[in-house]
Design a protein around this motif. Structure first.
Motif, PDB file in Angstrom:
ATOM      1  N   UNK A 173      49.756  27.257   1.175  1.00 15.75           N
ATOM      2  CA  UNK A 173      50.558  28.330   1.768  1.00 15.75           C
ATOM      3  C   UNK A 173      50.553  29.592   0.906  1.00 15.75           C
ATOM      4  N   UNK A 174      50.898  29.450  -0.356  1.00 14.19           N
ATOM      5  CA  UNK A 174      51.042  30.637  -1.207  1.00 14.19           C
ATOM      6  C   UNK A 174      49.687  31.311  -1.408  1.00 14.19           C
ATOM      7  N   UNK A 175      48.639  30.509  -1.564  1.00 17.36           N
ATOM      8  CA  UNK A 175      47.312  31.088  -1.742  1.00 17.36           C
ATOM      9  C   UNK A 175      46.887  31.877  -0.510  1.00 17.36           C
ATOM     10  N   UNK A 176      47.172  31.335   0.675  1.00 14.94           N
ATOM     11  CA  UNK A 176      46.820  32.060   1.899  1.00 14.94           C
ATOM     12  C   UNK A 176      47.634  33.339   2.039  1.00 14.94           C
ATOM     13  N   UNK A 177      48.902  33.299   1.654  1.00 16.37           N
ATOM     14  CA  UNK A 177      49.720  34.518   1.706  1.00 16.37           C
ATOM     15  C   UNK A 177      49.143  35.578   0.782  1.00 16.37           C
ATOM     16  N   UNK A 178      48.742  35.180  -0.417  1.00 15.13           N
ATOM     17  CA  UNK A 178      48.187  36.167  -1.341  1.00 15.13           C
ATOM     18  C   UNK A 178      46.878  36.736  -0.801  1.00 15.13           C
ATOM     19  N   UNK A 179      46.038  35.882  -0.227  1.00 14.89           N
ATOM     20  CA  UNK A 179      44.775  36.385   0.304  1.00 14.89           C
ATOM     21  C   UNK A 179      45.009  37.279   1.522  1.00 14.89           C
ATOM     22  N   UNK A 180      45.958  36.907   2.368  1.00 19.61           N
ATOM     23  CA  UNK A 180      46.284  37.761   3.506  1.00 19.61           C
ATOM     24  C   UNK A 180      46.779  39.124   3.060  1.00 19.61           C
ATOM     25  N   UNK A 181      47.581  39.152   2.005  1.00 20.38           N
ATOM     26  CA  UNK A 181      48.092  40.424   1.487  1.00 20.38           C
ATOM     27  C   UNK A 181      46.953  41.261   0.914  1.00 20.38           C
ATOM     28  N   UNK A 182      45.976  40.598   0.326  1.00 19.65           N
ATOM     29  CA  UNK A 182      44.781  41.302  -0.140  1.00 19.65           C
ATOM     30  C   UNK A 182      44.016  41.901   1.038  1.00 19.65           C
ATOM     31  N   UNK A 183      43.873  41.136   2.112  1.00 16.84           N
ATOM     32  CA  UNK A 183      43.177  41.643   3.295  1.00 16.84           C
ATOM     33  C   UNK A 183      43.908  42.836   3.904  1.00 16.84           C
ATOM     34  N   UNK A 184      45.227  42.854   3.742  1.00 20.62           N
ATOM     35  CA  UNK A 184      46.027  43.968   4.268  1.00 20.62           C
ATOM     36  C   UNK A 184      45.942  45.209   3.390  1.00 20.62           C
ATOM     37  N   UNK A 185      45.263  45.111   2.256  1.00 19.18           N
ATOM     38  CA  UNK A 185      45.022  46.294   1.440  1.00 19.18           C
ATOM     39  C   UNK A 185      45.742  46.346   0.118  1.00 19.18           C
ATOM     40  N   UNK A 186      46.327  45.232  -0.315  1.00 14.29           N
ATOM     41  CA  UNK A 186      47.090  45.220  -1.558  1.00 14.29           C
ATOM     42  C   UNK A 186      46.494  44.175  -2.503  1.00 14.29           C
ATOM     43  N   UNK A 187      46.014  44.633  -3.652  1.00 15.42           N
ATOM     44  CA  UNK A 187      45.352  43.754  -4.604  1.00 15.42           C
ATOM     45  C   UNK A 187      46.408  43.001  -5.407  1.00 15.42           C
ATOM     46  N   UNK A 188      46.806  41.841  -4.897  1.00 14.79           N
ATOM     47  CA  UNK A 188      47.881  41.086  -5.542  1.00 14.79           C
ATOM     48  C   UNK A 188      47.367  40.112  -6.589  1.00 14.79           C
ATOM     49  N   UNK A 189      46.058  40.058  -6.796  1.00 15.82           N
ATOM     50  CA  UNK A 189      45.511  39.290  -7.896  1.00 15.82           C
ATOM     51  C   UNK A 189      45.556  37.789  -7.700  1.00 15.82           C
ATOM     52  N   UNK A 190      45.312  37.054  -8.781  1.00 14.73           N
ATOM     53  CA  UNK A 190      45.166  35.601  -8.693  1.00 14.73           C
ATOM     54  C   UNK A 190      46.504  34.870  -8.692  1.00 14.73           C
ATOM     55  N   UNK A 191      46.425  33.593  -8.397  1.00 13.74           N
ATOM     56  CA  UNK A 191      47.561  32.695  -8.577  1.00 13.74           C
ATOM     57  C   UNK A 191      47.748  32.411 -10.066  1.00 13.74           C
ATOM     58  N   UNK A 192      48.981  32.148 -10.437  1.00 14.31           N
ATOM     59  CA  UNK A 192      49.229  31.639 -11.784  1.00 14.31           C
ATOM     60  C   UNK A 192      49.144  30.113 -11.792  1.00 14.31           C
ATOM     61  N   UNK A 193      48.737  29.582 -12.945  1.00 24.35           N
ATOM     62  CA  UNK A 193      48.690  28.135 -13.113  1.00 24.35           C
ATOM     63  C   UNK A 193      50.081  27.551 -12.861  1.00 24.35           C
ATOM     64  N   UNK A 194      50.158  26.377 -12.258  1.00 20.17           N
ATOM     65  CA  UNK A 194      49.070  25.407 -12.082  1.00 20.17           C
ATOM     66  C   UNK A 194      48.301  25.551 -10.777  1.00 20.17           C
ATOM     67  N   UNK A 195      48.600  26.565  -9.980  1.00 21.43           N
ATOM     68  CA  UNK A 195      47.940  26.708  -8.686  1.00 21.43           C
ATOM     69  C   UNK A 195      46.605  27.424  -8.844  1.00 21.43           C
ATOM     70  N   UNK A 196      45.616  26.983  -8.069  1.00 22.69           N
ATOM     71  CA  UNK A 196      44.320  27.633  -8.057  1.00 22.69           C
ATOM     72  C   UNK A 196      44.171  28.503  -6.822  1.00 22.69           C
ATOM     73  N   UNK A 197      42.992  29.076  -6.664  1.00 29.34           N
ATOM     74  CA  UNK A 197      42.752  29.962  -5.536  1.00 29.34           C
ATOM     75  C   UNK A 197      42.124  29.249  -4.358  1.00 29.34           C
ATOM     76  N   UNK A 198      41.651  30.037  -3.410  1.00 30.10           N
ATOM     77  CA  UNK A 198      40.976  29.515  -2.226  1.00 30.10           C
ATOM     78  C   UNK A 198      39.476  29.414  -2.473  1.00 30.10           C
TER      79      UNK A 198
END
Length: 303
Positions: free
Chosen positions: A253-278
């Motif tokens: 969920x959180x990873x998809x939200x961050x990627x969606x926000x990136x697609x919307x034009x905001x560079x929100x960067x990576x997840x913090x550990x312990x979570x990885x990316x998509x």
């Protein structure tokens, strides 16, 4: 302080991190401005969508202060103040009140797994120490504790425990609240159930995907809550459902939200550990769903 009501779209903010894994306040400020411009009525800082669990208490206080100052009265302010230590929650509650937050959202303390009686005592202590509104957050899949009838009966009559975000996934639980706990404001907490919950009288939605689809979320709220046009709401919900279903059921969920926000034009960067990316495949699939939603121009349906 009078107790708040909750109406409209409440965006639980994602947290942007720069290349050095530091909170990027420039991106956060621009993102907040865009959300408010697109009709979001409340900003929730400090939820799990914002990775609070991977932040120091100093970072949490700093972010809460920034958001309050930047919003500057343009939207209702709600704080996520969950912490491993109950005393840290009490401290954060005092802190956010001084910043102008109207309410806090609280789940069961993580990992402890208290009984219904112990959890009720915990919340009675919190409520006695603040006059902020308290939104209960029931998500047993994360806390291993269900805020069921025994708990709710244990906090009945406490004025500032006056709302619940039900995220168990059970529609029967919502019906139970309608029948047995009508004093609680019901806040949508499962994105794929938003239309159903609005149909049963809820007036607000704490929505992670509104980080990147705010106008579409507002359109659904206007159709279902403001206009009471359930058929129009169904049309909007059907357009959003493939993407929202993935968020709620895709395990990231959180990873998809961050990627969606990136697609919307905001560079929100990576997840913090312990979570990885998509993975690349997950990004490709999600981007297709995102583009499909945007192509429908759902916000225009209630313009």
């Amino acid at each position: 302080m009078s107790l708040p009501t909750y109406s409209g779209i409440i965006t639980v903010l994602t947290t942007p991190f720069d290349a050095n894994n530091v909170i990027d306040y420039d991106v956060l400020g621009r993102h907040i401005d865009w959300l408010i411009e697109n009709g979001v009525t409340s900003i929730l800082q400090g939820g799990s969508t914002g990775e609070y669990y991977a932040m120091t208490m100093e970072e949490r206080r700093e972010a809460l202060a920034f958001v309050a100052k930047h919003v500057a009265g343009r939207a209702q302010l709600i704080a996520g103040t969950n912490a491993m230590r109950p005393d840290d929650t009490l401290e954060l509650n005092d802190y956010v009140k001084d910043l102008g937050y109207e309410a806090v959202m609280l789940a069961a303390p993580p990992y402890a797994a208290p009984s219904a009686e112990e959890l009720a005592a915990h919340f009675r202590r919190i409520a006695a120490a603040t006059d902020l509104g308290i939104i209960l957050y029931n998500m047993p899949s994360r806390t291993a504790v269900d805020m069921g009838p025994d708990f709710l009966d244990g906090v009945r009559g406490i004025d500032n425990i006056h709302a619940i975000k039900e995220s168990s996934g059970s529609m029967s639980r919502h019906y139970e609240h309608v029948v047995n706990y009508p004093h609680l404001q019901r806040v949508c907490g499962m994105d794929d159930q938003a239309l159903d919950i609005f149909l049963w009288g809820a007036k607000s939605w704490i929505a992670g995907a509104s980080n990147f689809l705010p106008a579409e979320h507002v359109a659904l709220w206007k159709a279902a809550v403001e206009k009471r046009d359930i058929l129009l709401g169904l049309k909007i919900m059907q357009g959003m459902m493939p993407l929202i279903y993935l968020l709620e059921n895709g395990g990231k969920y959180i990873q998809y939200v961050k990627y969606g926000t990136e697609l919307a034009g905001f560079d929100v960067g990576p997840m913090r550990a312990p979570m990885g990316g998509l993975t690349d495949a997950e990004k490709t699939h999600f981007e297709k769903l995102y583009d499909d939603v945007k192509a429908l121009d759902l916000a225009a349906l209630v313009a």
